[in-house]
Write a protein that holds these residues in place. Structure first.
Motif, PDB file in Angstrom:
ATOM      1  N   PRO A   1       8.140   2.045  -7.606  1.00 44.06           N
ATOM      2  CA  PRO A   1       8.297   0.873  -8.433  1.00 44.06           C
ATOM      3  C   PRO A   1       7.664  -0.555  -7.733  1.00 44.06           C
ATOM      4  CG  PRO A   1      10.346   2.105  -8.355  1.00 44.06           C
ATOM      5  CD  PRO A   1       9.672   2.926  -7.573  1.00 44.06           C
ATOM      6  N   ALA A   2       7.825  -0.528  -6.531  1.00 48.68           N
ATOM      7  CA  ALA A   2       7.175  -1.407  -5.882  1.00 48.68           C
ATOM      8  C   ALA A   2       5.735  -1.730  -5.970  1.00 48.68           C
ATOM      9  CB  ALA A   2       7.547  -1.530  -4.214  1.00 48.68           C
ATOM     10  N   MET A   3       5.060  -0.560  -6.323  1.00 51.81           N
ATOM     11  CA  MET A   3       3.620  -0.745  -6.697  1.00 51.81           C
ATOM     12  C   MET A   3       3.188  -1.331  -7.959  1.00 51.81           C
ATOM     13  SD  MET A   3       1.805   0.444  -3.882  1.00 51.81           S
ATOM     14  CE  MET A   3       0.416   1.142  -4.368  1.00 51.81           C
ATOM     15  N   ASP A   4       3.986  -0.901  -8.842  1.00 51.22           N
ATOM     16  CA  ASP A   4       3.841  -1.500 -10.292  1.00 51.22           C
ATOM     17  C   ASP A   4       4.288  -2.937 -10.410  1.00 51.22           C
ATOM     18  OD1 ASP A   4       2.911   0.974 -11.509  1.00 51.22           O
ATOM     19  OD2 ASP A   4       4.952   1.694 -11.974  1.00 51.22           O
ATOM     20  N   ASP A   5       5.506  -3.391  -9.830  1.00 49.71           N
ATOM     21  CA  ASP A   5       5.952  -4.661  -9.727  1.00 49.71           C
ATOM     22  C   ASP A   5       5.824  -5.223  -8.137  1.00 49.71           C
ATOM     23  OD1 ASP A   5       7.366  -6.855 -10.825  1.00 49.71           O
ATOM     24  OD2 ASP A   5       9.463  -5.926 -10.584  1.00 49.71           O
ATOM     25  N   TYR A   6       4.834  -5.317  -7.898  1.00 50.46           N
ATOM     26  CA  TYR A   6       4.858  -5.803  -6.442  1.00 50.46           C
ATOM     27  C   TYR A   6       5.095  -7.300  -6.138  1.00 50.46           C
ATOM     28  CZ  TYR A   6       0.062  -7.028  -8.359  1.00 50.46           C
ATOM     29  OH  TYR A   6      -0.993  -7.385  -9.165  1.00 50.46           O
ATOM     30  N   GLU A   7       4.915  -8.096  -7.352  1.00 52.34           N
ATOM     31  CA  GLU A   7       4.996  -9.538  -7.250  1.00 52.34           C
ATOM     32  C   GLU A   7       6.657  -9.943  -6.822  1.00 52.34           C
ATOM     33  OE1 GLU A   7       3.093 -10.561 -10.579  1.00 52.34           O
ATOM     34  OE2 GLU A   7       1.427 -11.440  -9.647  1.00 52.34           O
TER      35      GLU A   7
ATOM     36  N   SER B   1       0.799  -1.063  -0.064  1.00 48.71           N
ATOM     37  CA  SER B   1      -0.241   0.016   0.215  1.00 48.71           C
ATOM     38  C   SER B   1       0.818   1.227   0.031  1.00 48.71           C
ATOM     39  CB  SER B   1      -0.826  -0.087   1.247  1.00 48.71           C
ATOM     40  OG  SER B   1      -1.469   1.126   1.383  1.00 48.71           O
ATOM     41  N   SER B   2       0.305   2.266  -0.958  1.00 49.15           N
ATOM     42  CA  SER B   2       1.389   3.389  -0.873  1.00 49.15           C
ATOM     43  C   SER B   2       0.337   4.750  -1.399  1.00 49.15           C
ATOM     44  CB  SER B   2       2.476   3.248  -1.841  1.00 49.15           C
ATOM     45  OG  SER B   2       3.393   4.548  -1.552  1.00 49.15           O
ATOM     46  N   GLY B   3       0.526   5.760  -0.887  1.00 50.88           N
ATOM     47  CA  GLY B   3      -0.023   7.001  -1.504  1.00 50.88           C
ATOM     48  C   GLY B   3       0.733   7.311  -2.587  1.00 50.88           C
ATOM     49  N   TYR B   4       1.878   6.979  -3.099  1.00 53.86           N
ATOM     50  CA  TYR B   4       2.749   7.203  -4.073  1.00 53.86           C
ATOM     51  C   TYR B   4       2.782   6.134  -5.209  1.00 53.86           C
ATOM     52  CZ  TYR B   4       4.540  10.151  -0.380  1.00 53.86           C
ATOM     53  OH  TYR B   4       4.596  11.114   0.709  1.00 53.86           O
TER      54      TYR B   4
END
Length: 162
Positions: A135-141, A128-131
């Protein structure tokens, strides 16, 4: 439109009427509650939410509770790891963990996720992020997460992710 009137206690003076436009979105009660009650999609499970912002923790309790989940919250990654391990050992494991990426002055989601996954490789972790540009939001896996959710949360999004 919503109308609000303000006047003095003795009904003297000026009365103001303020009209606020609707943003065009359904309220939580209109969208999710109706779906939950009509389709019987009430959930069962125990969710851990890690976030340094009290507002987000409180909002999570309300939204996830509304969806039928039991919720526990914590402030940082160290506490999340300890709570996760304790719940698993006690036989009352968390179904999922929603983890904030960045915790100023504390352990964030990426590091905590690695520690939880070392303890329980089957853990269902949600970043979870407000940003949303992180990169971790796009490539979370590739960071061990099974899903991502952007803050501020929407009930529909949480329901879909969980």
């Amino acid at each position: 439109m919503m109308e609000m009137s303000i006047s003095t206690p003795r009904s003297e003076g000026t009365t103001f009427a303020i009209y606020l436009p609707s943003v065009g979105e359904k309220s939580i009660a209109q969208s999710t509650y109706k779906e939950t009650m009509v389709t019987g999609k009430q959930k069962n499970g125990y969710i851990l939410v890690m976030d340094d912002e009290a507002f987000i923790r409180d909002l999570s309790i309300e939204m996830l509770g509304f969806l039928g989940y039991r919720v526990k919250t914590c402030i940082d990654g160290k506490e999340a790891v300890d709570l996760y391990k304790a719940a698993k050992v006690e036989g009352n494991p968390f179904s999922s963990v929603i983890m904030d990426l960045t915790i100023p002055g504390g352990m964030g989601g990426k590091e905590a996720a690695q520690l939880i996954l070392a303890f329980d490789p089957a853990a269902r972790l949600i970043v979870s992020s407000g940003y949303s540009a992180d990169p971790a939001m796009d490539d979370y896996e590739s960071h061990g997460f099974c899903a991502a959710v952007v803050k501020p949360y929407k009930v529909e999004e949480l329901a879909k992710v969980l």
